[in-house]
Design a protein around this motif. Structure first.
Motif, PDB file in Angstrom:
ATOM      1  N   LYS A 161      -4.373  -2.278  -8.052  1.00  0.00           N
ATOM      2  CA  LYS A 161      -4.467  -3.273  -6.979  1.00  0.00           C
ATOM      3  C   LYS A 161      -5.909  -3.704  -6.760  1.00  0.00           C
ATOM      4  O   LYS A 161      -6.211  -4.902  -6.681  1.00  0.00           O
ATOM      5  CB  LYS A 161      -3.879  -2.709  -5.692  1.00  0.00           C
ATOM      6  CG  LYS A 161      -4.005  -3.661  -4.500  1.00  0.00           C
ATOM      7  CD  LYS A 161      -3.444  -3.035  -3.235  1.00  0.00           C
ATOM      8  CE  LYS A 161      -3.640  -3.956  -2.037  1.00  0.00           C
ATOM      9  NZ  LYS A 161      -3.110  -3.361  -0.786  1.00  0.00           N
ATOM     10  N   THR A 221       2.010   1.105  -4.057  1.00  0.00           N
ATOM     11  CA  THR A 221       1.259   0.541  -5.173  1.00  0.00           C
ATOM     12  C   THR A 221       0.379   1.572  -5.858  1.00  0.00           C
ATOM     13  O   THR A 221       0.134   2.673  -5.332  1.00  0.00           O
ATOM     14  CB  THR A 221       0.380  -0.638  -4.696  1.00  0.00           C
ATOM     15  OG1 THR A 221      -0.089  -1.363  -5.840  1.00  0.00           O
ATOM     16  CG2 THR A 221      -0.839  -0.138  -3.907  1.00  0.00           C
ATOM     17  N   HIS A 222      -0.108   1.223  -7.030  1.00  0.00           N
ATOM     18  CA  HIS A 222      -1.152   1.994  -7.692  1.00  0.00           C
ATOM     19  C   HIS A 222      -2.471   1.404  -7.228  1.00  0.00           C
ATOM     20  O   HIS A 222      -2.809   0.273  -7.583  1.00  0.00           O
ATOM     21  CB  HIS A 222      -1.007   1.901  -9.215  1.00  0.00           C
ATOM     22  CG  HIS A 222      -2.078   2.651  -9.959  1.00  0.00           C
ATOM     23  ND1 HIS A 222      -3.090   2.015 -10.646  1.00  0.00           N
ATOM     24  CD2 HIS A 222      -2.294   3.981 -10.096  1.00  0.00           C
ATOM     25  CE1 HIS A 222      -3.878   2.907 -11.197  1.00  0.00           C
ATOM     26  NE2 HIS A 222      -3.425   4.110 -10.877  1.00  0.00           N
ATOM     27  N   GLN A 223      -3.216   2.144  -6.423  1.00  0.00           N
ATOM     28  CA  GLN A 223      -4.381   1.587  -5.751  1.00  0.00           C
ATOM     29  C   GLN A 223      -5.446   1.087  -6.723  1.00  0.00           C
ATOM     30  O   GLN A 223      -6.104   0.075  -6.473  1.00  0.00           O
ATOM     31  CB  GLN A 223      -4.988   2.622  -4.797  1.00  0.00           C
ATOM     32  CG  GLN A 223      -4.124   2.928  -3.583  1.00  0.00           C
ATOM     33  CD  GLN A 223      -3.981   1.740  -2.640  1.00  0.00           C
ATOM     34  OE1 GLN A 223      -4.785   0.809  -2.651  1.00  0.00           O
ATOM     35  NE2 GLN A 223      -2.934   1.763  -1.823  1.00  0.00           N
ATOM     36  N   ASP A 242       0.803  -1.225   0.000  1.00  0.00           N
ATOM     37  CA  ASP A 242       0.000   0.000   0.000  1.00  0.00           C
ATOM     38  C   ASP A 242       0.834   1.272   0.000  1.00  0.00           C
ATOM     39  O   ASP A 242       0.359   2.326  -0.438  1.00  0.00           O
ATOM     40  CB  ASP A 242      -0.938   0.019   1.211  1.00  0.00           C
ATOM     41  CG  ASP A 242      -2.182  -0.838   0.999  1.00  0.00           C
ATOM     42  OD1 ASP A 242      -2.610  -0.973  -0.159  1.00  0.00           O
ATOM     43  OD2 ASP A 242      -2.712  -1.382   1.987  1.00  0.00           O
TER      44      ASP A 242
END
Length: 306
Positions: A205, A200-202, A197
């Motif tokens: 994800k 990352t690219h939410q 988190d």
């Protein structure tokens, strides 16, 4: 008039450089597919060119055969946050560039994660990527390529897919023959790498793993944790000012490759942001040249003077 002649000349040059054809990825049934007639592909076209698509049901390969193939093939995975595919900017245009190098370029239109058409949406894109590699190798003779010179190139979320393929090429995602799905090399452009988190690219994800993925699932799809000594050599590009996918994604993957003594080259640009494709102004516009030099140094392409 001059503008019209220029456009026509560019089209003629493009045709002379390569021929292209589109084929279905899966020659038989798509594994673990759920039939849903209400789920249909949605595409955006500009002057007859597929610019963007989403809700892919039937994955395809668009194969660009150069006029003088050098034996190398590259499967291209466009990005789009696992929500859509930037087919033109991060697919067809890239294939046209690779064709000028003598590379047989294959644009993969892969299925995007969806519980509506997949029994396990997290592995659906990986199934398509593995099968793309196997398809290319099975048809190596017809494509006039060397099955030991098949690489993968991915942008953003497509970079995550390319990295997942590079680290989990032997994952039993579906029943298959003995053809290898392992890339011989990887090219990752502003890739999503980790499900951590903090970096990352939410959107990617959530689209891939869902809203509340297990710790084990996040670990599995954090590709920096899956690197080992068998991971293929890798060329990585990222911009420091990327506000969508933090550069730490590429840094962690590079450090994991270094730890396991895998050949790797990382180019970090001061400016370029995210989604620059083949390059825009600022330093990111140079990556295709450095990538060409990297491919040349590993004998995947030949010098243009040859």
């Amino acid at each position: 008039m001059k503008k019209t002649i220029g456009v026509l000349l560019m089209i003629l040059i493009s045709v002379a450089m390569h021929s292209q054809t589109t084929v279905a990825l899966w020659e038989k049934d798509i594994p673990d597919a759920i039939n849903n007639p209400n789920y249909q592909e949605q595409s955006v076209f500009d002057n007859g060119i597929l610019v963007k698509t989403q809700k892919v049901v039937k994955p395809t390969l668009t194969i660009y055969k150069p006029k003088k193939p050098n034996g190398t093939a590259i499967v291209i995975c466009p990005g789009g946050g696992y929500r859509h595919l930037a087919m033109n900017k991060e697919g067809f245009k890239v294939a046209e560039w690779l064709s000028t190098l003598g590379v047989t370029a294959i644009v993969l239109k892969y299925r995007l994660p969806s519980d509506s058409i997949m029994k396990n949406k997290s592995v659906g894109p990986l199934q398509d990527a593995q099968e793309a590699m196997r398809y290319v190798r099975r048809h190596a003779a017809a494509l006039n390529i060397d099955p030991s010179k098949v690489g993968v190139l991915g942008f953003s979320a497509g970079g995550h897919l390319a990295a997942t393929l590079s680290t989990q090429y032997d994952l039993g995602a579906y029943k298959h023959d003995n053809t290898s799905a392992k890339p011989d090399f990887s090219i990752l452009i502003y890739p999503v790498i980790s499900m951590d988190d903090s970096i990352t690219h939410q959107g990617s994800k959530m689209n891939l793993l869902g809203e509340s993925p297990s710790f084990e699932c996040m670990q599995q799809f954090s590709n920096e944790l899956q690197v080992d000594e068998h991971t293929p050599m890798t060329f990585i590009v990222h911009a420091t000012d990327d506000k969508s996918v933090p550069i730490e994604n590429s840094l962690r993957y590079y450090m994991a490759l270094k730890k396991h003594q895998v050949l790797a080259e990382l180019h970090i640009y001061e400016k370029g942001g995210h989604g620059f494709g083949l390059g825009r102004k600022y330093t990111s516009q140079l990556w295709t040249f450095t990538c060409e030099m990297w491919l040349l140094s590993h004998s995947f392409i030949a010098s243009k003077s040859n």
